[in-house]
Each structure stands twice: as structure tokens, then as C-alpha cells.
Design a protein around this motif. Structure first.
Motif, PDB file in Angstrom:
ATOM      1  N   PHE A   1      11.519   1.382  11.079  1.00  0.00           N
ATOM      2  CA  PHE A   1       9.847   1.527  11.086  1.00  0.00           C
ATOM      3  C   PHE A   1       9.232   0.235  11.572  1.00  0.00           C
ATOM      4  N   LYS A   2       8.363  -0.009  12.342  1.00  0.00           N
ATOM      5  CA  LYS A   2       7.391  -1.024  12.491  1.00  0.00           C
ATOM      6  C   LYS A   2       6.068  -0.864  12.281  1.00  0.00           C
ATOM      7  N   LEU A   3       5.535  -1.294  11.262  1.00  0.00           N
ATOM      8  CA  LEU A   3       4.042  -1.090  10.917  1.00  0.00           C
ATOM      9  C   LEU A   3       3.349  -2.389  11.362  1.00  0.00           C
TER      10      LEU A   3
ATOM     11  N   ALA B   1      11.957   3.949   6.341  1.00  0.00           N
ATOM     12  CA  ALA B   1      10.467   4.005   6.569  1.00  0.00           C
ATOM     13  C   ALA B   1       9.705   3.285   5.097  1.00  0.00           C
ATOM     14  N   ALA B   2      10.658   2.740   4.354  1.00  0.00           N
ATOM     15  CA  ALA B   2      10.204   2.000   3.090  1.00  0.00           C
ATOM     16  C   ALA B   2       9.462   0.795   3.719  1.00  0.00           C
ATOM     17  N   ALA B   3       8.503   0.417   2.971  1.00  0.00           N
ATOM     18  CA  ALA B   3       7.779  -0.809   3.431  1.00  0.00           C
ATOM     19  C   ALA B   3       8.152  -2.028   2.559  1.00  0.00           C
TER      20      ALA B   3
ATOM     21  N   ARG C   1      -1.345   6.046  11.037  1.00  0.00           N
ATOM     22  CA  ARG C   1      -0.067   6.347  10.969  1.00  0.00           C
ATOM     23  C   ARG C   1       0.143   7.797  10.958  1.00  0.00           C
TER      24      ARG C   1
ATOM     25  N   PHE D   1       0.826  -1.158   0.063  1.00  0.00           N
ATOM     26  CA  PHE D   1      -0.089  -0.155  -0.115  1.00  0.00           C
ATOM     27  C   PHE D   1       0.879   1.360   0.203  1.00  0.00           C
ATOM     28  N   SER D   2       2.279   1.185   0.467  1.00  0.00           N
ATOM     29  CA  SER D   2       2.924   2.563   0.685  1.00  0.00           C
ATOM     30  C   SER D   2       2.743   3.497  -0.488  1.00  0.00           C
ATOM     31  N   ALA D   3       2.512   4.609  -0.149  1.00  0.00           N
ATOM     32  CA  ALA D   3       2.694   5.470  -1.221  1.00  0.00           C
ATOM     33  C   ALA D   3       3.665   6.441  -1.236  1.00  0.00           C
ATOM     34  N   GLY D   4       4.625   6.120  -0.113  1.00  0.00           N
ATOM     35  CA  GLY D   4       6.046   7.027   0.215  1.00  0.00           C
ATOM     36  C   GLY D   4       5.524   8.436   0.994  1.00  0.00           C
ATOM     37  N   THR D   5       4.367   8.670   1.505  1.00  0.00           N
ATOM     38  CA  THR D   5       4.036   9.955   2.155  1.00  0.00           C
ATOM     39  C   THR D   5       5.122  10.062   3.402  1.00  0.00           C
ATOM     40  N   ARG D   6       5.179   9.143   4.323  1.00  0.00           N
ATOM     41  CA  ARG D   6       5.995   9.202   5.329  1.00  0.00           C
ATOM     42  C   ARG D   6       7.629   9.504   4.799  1.00  0.00           C
TER      43      ARG D   6
ATOM     44  N   ASN E   1       4.249   2.109  14.175  1.00  0.00           N
ATOM     45  CA  ASN E   1       2.886   2.913  13.790  1.00  0.00           C
ATOM     46  C   ASN E   1       1.834   1.950  13.237  1.00  0.00           C
TER      47      ASN E   1
HETATM   48  O1  PAZ Z   1       4.072   5.360   2.710  1.00  0.00           O
HETATM   49  P1  PAZ Z   1       3.086   5.753   3.793  1.00  0.00           P
HETATM   50  O2  PAZ Z   1       3.607   7.230   4.376  1.00  0.00           O
HETATM   51  O3  PAZ Z   1       1.689   5.408   3.127  1.00  0.00           O
HETATM   52  O4  PAZ Z   1       3.364   4.700   5.111  1.00  0.00           O
HETATM   53  C1  PAZ Z   1       4.490   4.769   5.743  1.00  0.00           C
HETATM   54  C2  PAZ Z   1       4.760   3.394   6.387  1.00  0.00           C
HETATM   55  C3  PAZ Z   1       3.613   2.938   7.314  1.00  0.00           C
HETATM   56  C4  PAZ Z   1       5.133   2.489   5.336  1.00  0.00           C
HETATM   57  C5  PAZ Z   1       5.997   3.524   7.342  1.00  0.00           C
HETATM   58  O5  PAZ Z   1       5.723   4.650   8.332  1.00  0.00           O
HETATM   59  C6  PAZ Z   1       6.440   2.305   7.783  1.00  0.00           C
HETATM   60  O6  PAZ Z   1       5.878   1.920   9.132  1.00  0.00           O
HETATM   61  N1  PAZ Z   1       7.568   1.634   7.173  1.00  0.00           N
HETATM   62  C7  PAZ Z   1       7.878   0.210   7.886  1.00  0.00           C
HETATM   63  C8  PAZ Z   1       6.862  -0.820   7.408  1.00  0.00           C
HETATM   64  C9  PAZ Z   1       7.393  -2.185   7.927  1.00  0.00           C
HETATM   65  O7  PAZ Z   1       7.096  -2.478   8.926  1.00  0.00           O
HETATM   66  O8  PAZ Z   1       7.957  -2.915   6.924  1.00  0.00           O
END
Ligand code: PAZ
Length: 342
Positions: free
Chosen positions: A259-261, A206-208, A292, A92-97, A287
Motif C-alpha cells: 500500500f502507498k499512503l 496494509a500496515a502503516a 481512503r 494514526f492507523s486503527a487497522g480498519t483496512r 490511497n
Molecule cells: O488502518 P486504517 O484503515 O486507518 O488505514 C489504512 C492505511 C491507510 C494505513 C492503509 O490503507 C495503507 O495505506 N497502508 C500503508 C501505509 C504506508 O504508505 O506506509
């Protein structure tokens, strides 16, 4: 000078890497999974070009500005299912963060290497590129000329000034990836160059990044045909945990923020602590997918601190990164001091 356009696109499949059956199948979990990965997967053909660009960027800042450098990773990696890629797994990640954080790092004096999913959000252009407006809505016609629509002009001027400042000071380097393989190789290469800066380098990951991938040795060369089997069963392997390599070998004196999503609030802190214990790096920012943009939690082995936007801040469109990034920089400054005292 505007940066020259890159001579490649990461989103194009690599024509040279048609399936090579001499490469052994991907072995099931072994001791050094990361090394096995690099031995059995080819680097992107353009990696040398990227390495030269990054070295030039880092050397420029070492010689001329003395800026601290942050690598911001941003957007999601793809997992191709075919070598000539028609289908791939994405997230889903758009790269906003990442794009938003990069702007605040630049404003606060860092040079930024922005490792991003090609065509995801970029610093500065993010304000206009992926909105539901057509870019022409930002324009208007006056006296037979195109001008900026006055409704947007004041805000655009603020962004334009920041963009120009970043460009004129040569403080932003854009590096693209599309696939998880490109991401891993590029991360490794950048880490090698950044390690020159020792503790003045910061990794802001911050990349997913996909947890699973299809090894090259099992990837079909051509588009998977629907007539052949009826159903499609894809057997994916786990992407090796490269964070331990980054912390231990690639950039051992840099500060590393991952980051941990999660989507389940009950496990977020536990997973963040688990990552810190496993990789021994400095900070995990946790997050939840659902919240987030409004709240994140800074987790270290000592404590956890929530950063939350107030209702008033949300109403004024305050970006949570404007609060997060100064805190990350404070932690980085302490990290640098602690290394100088050693
Ligand atoms: O790109 P975005 O702003 O929609 O999301 C940011 C995010 C949630 C991918 C980032 O904050 C994050 O948590 N990255 C790590 C994801 C992971 O746990 O692998």
C-alpha cells in the motif's frame, strides 16, 4: 476450539533487552541496510513461539484444505524512544483496512495470517470493539438473563456465523506486534514459512510501518528525564526498505501487494510507480488519508485503475474492501497461473 491465549504481550517492553553498549552504533546508510539492521537489533524473545504457530497453521492448510494463504498486515508500528518504554512515536492507523480486508479474504476461501498491531481492530470483533458504544449497549436484560439487544441481533448473527466459520475451519491466525522491530522480525519469519506455498501465498501489506526509528544502540535504558536538557531532540534513522528483501529473498515466488499512503493527491501515483520500479513487486494500492474509505487506486507498471464507492454505496455502508478484495484475488489467480505456465 477457541485459540489459546498467547503467553506474551507485544505491548510490554522487553525486560531482557536492557541497553547493551557492546552492540555497535547503527551505521549510516550502507549497501545492505537490512542485514545491518538484523545484526544490530535483537529479535523479540517470543519469535520462536510465533514461528511454530505459523508453521503448524500453514502445514495444516497444505495437508487438509489446500487453501491459498494471505498474510494481511494491519495497524501502525510504534517507535520506542526508551528501552523501558514510557514514550514512543506512533501513527494514526486503527487497522480498519487490514481487519476488514481479512474478513473478505476469509469469506472468499483464503486462510489468513493476520499480523496486526496488538489491540488494534481485529476481523469480526471490529464491528463491536472500538465503537463509541459500550459493549454492554449490545445487551439487554430479559427475565433475569442477559440477552442480545434485539436492535443489534440480526446484524450480529451474520457476523457471528462468519466468525464461527473462520474459527471452525481454522482459517484465521492472529499474530501481534507493537514496535517496528517486532514487526520486521515477525514479517521476516512469517515470509520464510509462507515461501513454502510459493505462488499460492499472497502478501497484503496494509500496515502503516514507520519510516524512521531510533536504533537500539542509541536508545536510553530508562525514561528520558525532562530536567536534563529542557528540549528533546530525537535523531532518527531511516528504517531500511525491507520490501526489496521480501521480493528478492524471503518469498520470491509469492504475489506481493503493498500500500502507498499519501496526503497530497498530486504525488500519489508517482510514488506508487516509484515503489513498483524500485521493488519490482506486482501491485501497489494507493490511497489518500482523506479519502481512503471511499476510493483507492490499483497501480501496476502497465496501468492504474481507480476503485470508487458511488454515493448510493456510501449511503448503504458498503465497505470498499468488499470491492477491492475480489479484484486482488483475481490478480493473485492470474499470478498463480503465470507461475504454473513458467
Ligand atoms: O488502518 P486504517 O484503515 O486507518 O488505514 C489504512 C492505511 C491507510 C494505513 C492503509 O490503507 C495503507 O495505506 N497502508 C500503508 C501505509 C504506508 O504508505 O506506509
Amino acid at each position: 476450539m477457541p485459540p489459546l491465549p498467547k503467553s506474551f504481550h507485544t505491548s510490554y517492553p522487553d525486560a531482557d533487552s536492557a541497553i547493551d553498549r557492546r552492540i555497535p552504533d547503527f551505521p549510516i546508510a550502507q549497501l545492505l541496510d537490512e542485514d545491518v539492521y538484523f545484526n544490530t537489533h535483537k529479535p523479540p524473545t517470543y519469535l520462536g513461539e510465533i514461528e511454530a504457530e505459523i508453521s503448524e497453521f500453514i502445514d495444516y492448510h497444505i495437508k487438509n484444505t489446500g487453501k491459498k494463504v494471505v498474510l494481511v498486515t494491519s495497524g501502525g508500528t510504534t517507535v520506542p524512544l526508551e528501552n523501558n518504554t514510557v514514550r514512543f512515536i506512533d501513527n494514526f492507523s486503527a487497522g480498519t483496512r487490514g481487519a476488514t480486508s481479512a474478513e473478505y479474504f476469509l469469506e472468499l476461501g483464503y486462510a489468513v495470517v493476520f499480523l496486526h498491531r496488538e489491540f488494534s481492530l481485529l476481523p469480526y470483533s471490529r464491528h463491536y470493539s472500538h465503537t463509541t458504544n459500550c459493549f454492554l449497549d449490545y445487551m439487554t436484560e430479559a427475565n433475569n438473563r442477559v440477552e442480545i439487544n434485539p436492535n443489534f441481533a440480526d446484524e450480529m448473527l451474520v457476523v457471528l456465523r462468519k466468525y464461527n466459520a473462520a474459527k471452525e475451519s481454522n482459517s484465521l491466525l492472529l499474530v501481534p506486534f507493537t514496535t517496528v522491530n517486532q514487526y520486521l522480525y515477525t514479517l521476516k519469519t512469517i515470509s520464510g514459512v509462507l515461501s513454502k506455498l510459493e505462488s499460492r501465498a499472497l502478501f497484503f501489506l496494509a500496515a502503516a510501518v514507520s519510516d524512521f526509528f531510533l536504533p537500539h544502540s542509541r536508545m536510553p535504558e530508562h525514561k528520558i528525564q525532562s530536567q536534563t536538557s529542557g528540549t528533546l531532540i530525537v535523531n532518527l534513522e531511516q528504517v531500511p526498505k525491507f520490501l526489496s528483501r521480501l521480493v528478492d529473498n524471503w518469498a520470491p515466488t509469492a504475489m506481493i501487494v503493498s500500500f502507498k499512503l499519501e496526503t497530497d493527491s498530486l504525488i500519489l501515483i508517482k510514488k506508487a510507480i516509484g515503489a513498483l520500479e524500485r521493488y519490482q513487486h506486482q501491485l501497489v494500492i494507493g490511497n489518500l488519508l482523506q479519502t481512503r474509505k471511499k476510493e483507492v487506486v490499483f497501480v501496476t507498471l502497465k496501468d492504474e485503475n481507480w476503485v470508487r464507492l458511488t454515493e448510493e454505496q456510501i449511503g448503504k455502508n458498503v465497505e470498499i474492501e468488499s470491492i477491492m478484495i475480489p479484484k486482488v484475488i483475481e490478480a493473485h489467480d492470474q499470478w498463480i497461473k503465470s507461475k504454473q505456465n513458467n
